[in-house]
Design a protein around this motif. Structure first.
Motif, PDB file in Angstrom:
ATOM      1  N   GLY A   1       0.823  -1.214   0.000  1.00  0.00           N
ATOM      2  CA  GLY A   1       0.000   0.000   0.000  1.00  0.00           C
ATOM      3  C   GLY A   1       0.850   1.253   0.000  1.00  0.00           C
ATOM      4  N   LEU A   2       1.984   1.221   0.709  1.00  0.00           N
ATOM      5  CA  LEU A   2       2.884   2.364   0.724  1.00  0.00           C
ATOM      6  C   LEU A   2       3.529   2.577  -0.636  1.00  0.00           C
ATOM      7  N   THR A   3       3.847   1.484  -1.307  1.00  0.00           N
ATOM      8  CA  THR A   3       4.425   1.586  -2.651  1.00  0.00           C
ATOM      9  C   THR A   3       3.445   2.231  -3.618  1.00  0.00           C
ATOM     10  N   LEU A   4       2.180   1.823  -3.535  1.00  0.00           N
ATOM     11  CA  LEU A   4       1.162   2.426  -4.393  1.00  0.00           C
ATOM     12  C   LEU A   4       0.997   3.907  -4.078  1.00  0.00           C
ATOM     13  N   LEU A   5       1.007   4.247  -2.786  1.00  0.00           N
ATOM     14  CA  LEU A   5       0.876   5.648  -2.381  1.00  0.00           C
ATOM     15  C   LEU A   5       2.014   6.480  -2.974  1.00  0.00           C
ATOM     16  N   ASN A   6       3.215   5.954  -2.885  1.00  0.00           N
ATOM     17  CA  ASN A   6       4.383   6.645  -3.428  1.00  0.00           C
ATOM     18  C   ASN A   6       4.284   6.795  -4.946  1.00  0.00           C
ATOM     19  N   ASP A   7       3.927   5.728  -5.634  1.00  0.00           N
ATOM     20  CA  ASP A   7       3.917   5.753  -7.101  1.00  0.00           C
ATOM     21  C   ASP A   7       2.845   6.685  -7.647  1.00  0.00           C
ATOM     22  N   VAL A   8       1.674   6.688  -7.025  1.00  0.00           N
ATOM     23  CA  VAL A   8       0.605   7.569  -7.498  1.00  0.00           C
ATOM     24  C   VAL A   8       0.995   9.037  -7.312  1.00  0.00           C
ATOM     25  N   LEU A   9       1.608   9.352  -6.183  1.00  0.00           N
ATOM     26  CA  LEU A   9       2.006  10.744  -5.936  1.00  0.00           C
ATOM     27  C   LEU A   9       3.132  11.179  -6.864  1.00  0.00           C
ATOM     28  N   MET A  10       4.096  10.293  -7.132  1.00  0.00           N
ATOM     29  CA  MET A  10       5.152  10.624  -8.081  1.00  0.00           C
ATOM     30  C   MET A  10       4.580  10.831  -9.478  1.00  0.00           C
ATOM     31  N   THR A  11       3.608  10.019  -9.848  1.00  0.00           N
ATOM     32  CA  THR A  11       3.000  10.167 -11.174  1.00  0.00           C
ATOM     33  C   THR A  11       2.194  11.453 -11.256  1.00  0.00           C
ATOM     34  N   TYR A  12       1.593  11.864 -10.146  1.00  0.00           N
ATOM     35  CA  TYR A  12       0.854  13.130 -10.162  1.00  0.00           C
ATOM     36  C   TYR A  12       1.798  14.298 -10.451  1.00  0.00           C
ATOM     37  N   CYS A  13       3.044  14.193 -10.010  1.00  0.00           N
ATOM     38  CA  CYS A  13       4.018  15.243 -10.330  1.00  0.00           C
ATOM     39  C   CYS A  13       4.223  15.350 -11.835  1.00  0.00           C
ATOM     40  N   MET A  14       4.167  14.214 -12.547  1.00  0.00           N
ATOM     41  CA  MET A  14       4.284  14.230 -14.006  1.00  0.00           C
ATOM     42  C   MET A  14       3.010  14.782 -14.647  1.00  0.00           C
ATOM     43  N   TYR A  15       1.871  14.530 -14.001  1.00  0.00           N
ATOM     44  CA  TYR A  15       0.577  14.991 -14.521  1.00  0.00           C
ATOM     45  C   TYR A  15       0.433  16.504 -14.362  1.00  0.00           C
ATOM     46  N   ASN A  16       0.902  17.019 -13.221  1.00  0.00           N
ATOM     47  CA  ASN A  16       0.762  18.446 -12.933  1.00  0.00           C
ATOM     48  C   ASN A  16       2.136  19.011 -12.585  1.00  0.00           C
ATOM     49  N   PHE A  17       2.913  19.336 -13.608  1.00  0.00           N
ATOM     50  CA  PHE A  17       4.266  19.850 -13.404  1.00  0.00           C
ATOM     51  C   PHE A  17       4.251  21.152 -12.602  1.00  0.00           C
ATOM     52  N   ASP A  18       3.263  22.014 -12.865  1.00  0.00           N
ATOM     53  CA  ASP A  18       3.242  23.321 -12.219  1.00  0.00           C
ATOM     54  C   ASP A  18       3.099  23.209 -10.708  1.00  0.00           C
ATOM     55  N   LEU A  19       2.259  22.293 -10.252  1.00  0.00           N
ATOM     56  CA  LEU A  19       2.032  22.139  -8.819  1.00  0.00           C
ATOM     57  C   LEU A  19       3.001  21.151  -8.201  1.00  0.00           C
ATOM     58  N   GLY A  20       3.217  20.029  -8.865  1.00  0.00           N
ATOM     59  CA  GLY A  20       4.113  19.012  -8.324  1.00  0.00           C
ATOM     60  C   GLY A  20       3.532  18.373  -7.084  1.00  0.00           C
ATOM     61  N   TYR A  21       4.376  18.219  -6.057  1.00  0.00           N
ATOM     62  CA  TYR A  21       3.916  17.646  -4.793  1.00  0.00           C
ATOM     63  C   TYR A  21       4.111  18.665  -3.676  1.00  0.00           C
ATOM     64  N   VAL A  22       3.088  18.792  -2.833  1.00  0.00           N
ATOM     65  CA  VAL A  22       3.137  19.665  -1.664  1.00  0.00           C
ATOM     66  C   VAL A  22       2.664  18.848  -0.475  1.00  0.00           C
ATOM     67  N   GLN A  23       3.294  19.072   0.663  1.00  0.00           N
ATOM     68  CA  GLN A  23       2.927  18.320   1.853  1.00  0.00           C
ATOM     69  C   GLN A  23       1.440  18.445   2.136  1.00  0.00           C
ATOM     70  N   GLY A  24       0.806  17.336   2.435  1.00  0.00           N
ATOM     71  CA  GLY A  24      -0.623  17.293   2.664  1.00  0.00           C
ATOM     72  C   GLY A  24      -1.348  16.514   1.585  1.00  0.00           C
ATOM     73  N   MET A  25      -0.766  16.421   0.388  1.00  0.00           N
ATOM     74  CA  MET A  25      -1.429  15.705  -0.697  1.00  0.00           C
ATOM     75  C   MET A  25      -1.489  14.204  -0.427  1.00  0.00           C
ATOM     76  N   SER A  26      -0.533  13.677   0.328  1.00  0.00           N
ATOM     77  CA  SER A  26      -0.593  12.251   0.690  1.00  0.00           C
ATOM     78  C   SER A  26      -1.818  11.965   1.556  1.00  0.00           C
ATOM     79  N   ASP A  27      -2.213  12.957   2.384  1.00  0.00           N
ATOM     80  CA  ASP A  27      -3.417  12.799   3.201  1.00  0.00           C
ATOM     81  C   ASP A  27      -4.671  12.727   2.350  1.00  0.00           C
ATOM     82  N   LEU A  28      -4.676  13.417   1.219  1.00  0.00           N
ATOM     83  CA  LEU A  28      -5.842  13.376   0.339  1.00  0.00           C
ATOM     84  C   LEU A  28      -5.927  12.067  -0.423  1.00  0.00           C
ATOM     85  N   LEU A  29      -4.784  11.482  -0.747  1.00  0.00           N
ATOM     86  CA  LEU A  29      -4.782  10.262  -1.543  1.00  0.00           C
ATOM     87  C   LEU A  29      -5.088   9.017  -0.723  1.00  0.00           C
ATOM     88  N   SER A  30      -4.624   8.931   0.515  1.00  0.00           N
ATOM     89  CA  SER A  30      -4.698   7.669   1.249  1.00  0.00           C
ATOM     90  C   SER A  30      -6.123   7.127   1.399  1.00  0.00           C
TER      91      SER A  30
END
Length: 604
Positions: free
Chosen positions: A363-392
């Motif tokens: 489950g942690l691997t999936l959490l990591n991979d989805v968030l890393m892929t979101y950085c590719m989806y939204n280059f302008d925003l990337g990753y900001v602390q708190g987004m992991s809370d929205l995904l879990s």
């Protein structure tokens, strides 16, 4: 030339050392100089001494990681500095005059830079005399939004200096009392949140005249002889708050589908979800509609095709970061930064949940991979602390990498502005929350103002990640699906915040909390709130407000029920105003008819 002087004017500090006074007596003066006229406050009887190396520590368990705590330990290493400040009257933007149930009369002066000075408590009266003296140099015009607030305008703007003497409570460049206790939940990305009061300035300016007063009213004539002048209210009489009942969760799905799999009545489903949430067995399917992965009018065959296309698109984006070599990443500081933040946050996100617990958990691997892929989806925003809370929670329900990713993108469409570096949306929401709370509970607002808490900064995390850290995991699943229904208005999360604050008013006011203990109390609410009670309170507040016949314009705008006239719709001012409202959409019909809107639940 000394124009006015009054002693017995106190600052109420938040220091907790046993050998230090919590009130600082002083005096206020109006002084006319050759180049400018200014209002001054100086400490008269005691000097605040702070020894090098001392620390002020707040000992409590916030119940979550330290970097999310609102209160933090603050080290002090400063020389003794007297408390004093001055403000040219040409730089005075507004004056708030109020009294709350504890019997303290106070004034809050705000500069044109948007910075409020510490509340001035008049223990021996004198506010009326001060206001009369001020009228010699400025016009005080009552705000149309808040009857306790008066906007300052010079009689002759050309004759007044534009200079500003900076507040020097401490020798660290003018840091204010509030910012010393605020810990930005993602300080590595954002800065300057303590200046959120800048955004209150524009909203409180009279809309029909940005530079000149409409009809100046003298605040010194609007209250009884001191001590104990009456509370100035907005003049809005809210009716009784109705009782609200929650309903059962949505527990049937197939009966809402036509033979080809289309959802026959999306609005009815949203109403049922708003009223009672979704039964756990249906969440995996219904969430994909609520979050826009599947269109409501899509057939079952169309959804199969959507899933196939979206799966291919997801893995193409995932391959982009997966194929970056270590050597390439060494030259890509942005990607390295995202990866580091994600790895750190994933390692501590909902680890008490069995889906994410233990080491080497898939489950942690999936959490990591989805968030890393979101950085590719939204280059302008990337990753900001708190987004992991929205995904879990999404990943927990779907237990599917592709579906959770696209559901996350749908969720981020609603809240992505919360994570943008400008913080404009967060400041706007705190402003809107303040507008609602002032209409609902002026006394509570006055109390918070008097304790340097009027900015509602302690609600920042609530709004940032939609109360994710305030309720148990199972309650969050219900709360979010209720909010995703977008009923009865887009800003229902602000009404939830109002419901929580009103539920705590007795504790806050009755226990005579100060700034520090207010933050501590709000932090300690985590995992102790009853969701159903909060939801009932929020809906009851909405019904109470929309049934008010003279609801202030700005409250209507926050609730999304304001309907401009045809002349207003065409004016440049209305077009500019529309772009400023980041949240809340206008509906057809007047405020009193909002409950019957097709976007809202059907009320009896």
């Amino acid at each position: 030339v000394l124009i006015f002087e009054k002693e017995g004017v106190y600052l109420h500090t938040n220091a907790k050392r046993s050998n230090q006074e919590t009130t600082i007596p002083g005096f206020i003066r109006i002084v006319e100089r050759v180049s400018k006229k200014s209002s001054m406050w100086q400490q008269s009887r005691c000097i605040l001494h702070q020894k090098k190396g001392e620390e002020e520590v707040t000992n409590f368990d916030p119940g979550y990681e330290p970097d999310w705590a609102v209160i933090s330990t603050v080290k002090k290493d400063r020389e003794p500095v007297p408390w004093a400040f001055s403000l040219p009257l040409s730089e005075l933007y507004s004056l708030r005059r109020a009294r709350f149930s504890l019997g303290r009369n106070f004034l809050v002066l705000t500069s044109r830079g948007g910075h409020p000075l510490p509340p001035l408590h008049f223990h021996r009266g004198g506010t009326r005399e001060l206001l009369r003296a001020l009228h010699r140099y400025i016009i005080l015009d009552q705000s149309p939004v808040d009857g306790r607030l008066f906007l300052a305008y010079p009689h002759d703007s050309g004759a007044l200096s534009q200079s500003f003497d900076k507040l020097h409570l401490f020798d660290d460049g003018g840091s204010d009392l509030v910012s010393r206790f605020i810990h930005d939940p993602y300080a590595t990305t954002f800065g300057g949140f303590s200046k959120v009061t800048n955004f209150f300035r524009a909203a409180l300016r009279p809309p029909d005249s940005p530079n000149k007063p409409r009809n100046a009213q003298d605040p010194s004539t609007q209250c009884d002889e001191e001590p104990g002048f009456e509370l100035i209210t907005c003049g809005v009489e809210l009716g009784p708050r109705p009782d609200v009942n929650r309903g059962p969760p949505l527990d049937k799905w197939d009966e809402f589908l036509d033979p080809e799999g289309r959802v026959k009545n999306p609005e009815k489903i949203k109403e049922l979800v708003f009223r009672g949430g979704i039964t756990p067995s249906l969440r995996k399917e219904v969430w994909k509609f609520l979050l826009g992965f599947y269109p409501w009018n899509s057939t079952e065959k169309e959804r199969e095709n959507i899933l196939r296309v979206k799966t291919d698109e997801y893995f193409r984006m995932k391959l982009q970061w997966k194929s970056v070599s270590e050597e390439q990443e060494m030259r890509n500081s942005l990607l390295r930064g995202y990866r580091s933040l994600i790895e750190r946050d994933v390692s501590r996100t909902d680890r008490q949940n069995t889906f994410f617990s233990g080491n080497d958990n898939p489950g942690l691997t999936l959490l990591n991979d989805v968030l890393m892929t979101y950085c590719m989806y939204n280059f302008d925003l990337g990753y900001v602390q708190g987004m992991s809370d929205l995904l879990s929670p999404i990943l927990f329900i779907t237990q599917n990498e592709v579906e959770s990713f696209w559901c996350l993108t749908g969720f981020m469409e609603l809240v992505h502005q919360n994570f943008e570096e400008s913080q404009e949306a967060m400041k706007q929401q705190l402003l809107q929350l303040s507008i609602l709370l002032k209409a609902l509970d002026p006394e509570l607002c006055d109390f918070l103002d008097s304790q340097d808490s009027g900015s509602l900064c302690f609600c920042f995390r609530w709004l940032l990640i939609w109360f994710k850290r305030e309720f148990p995991f199972e309650d969050i699943l219900t709360l979010w699906e209720v909010l995703w229904s977008r009923l009865p208005c887009d800003n229902f999360h602000l009404l939830i915040a109002c419901s929580i604050l009103e539920s705590q008013r007795g504790e806050l006011i009755g226990s005579q909390h100060d700034f520090n203990t207010i933050l501590k109390h709000i932090n300690e609410l985590t995992m102790k709130l009853d969701l159903q009670s909060v939801l009932r309170g929020a809906e009851a507040i909405y019904l109470q407000l929309i049934q008010c016949k003279e609801l202030p314009l700005k409250v209507q705008q926050v609730l999304g029920i304001y309907v401009p006239s045809s002349s207003e719709e065409d004016s440049p001012e209305s077009q500019a105003s529309e772009t400023q409202h980041l949240l809340g959409k206008p509906q057809a019909g007047a405020a009193a008819a909002a409950a019957n809107s097709t976007r809202g639940p059907t009320y009896p």
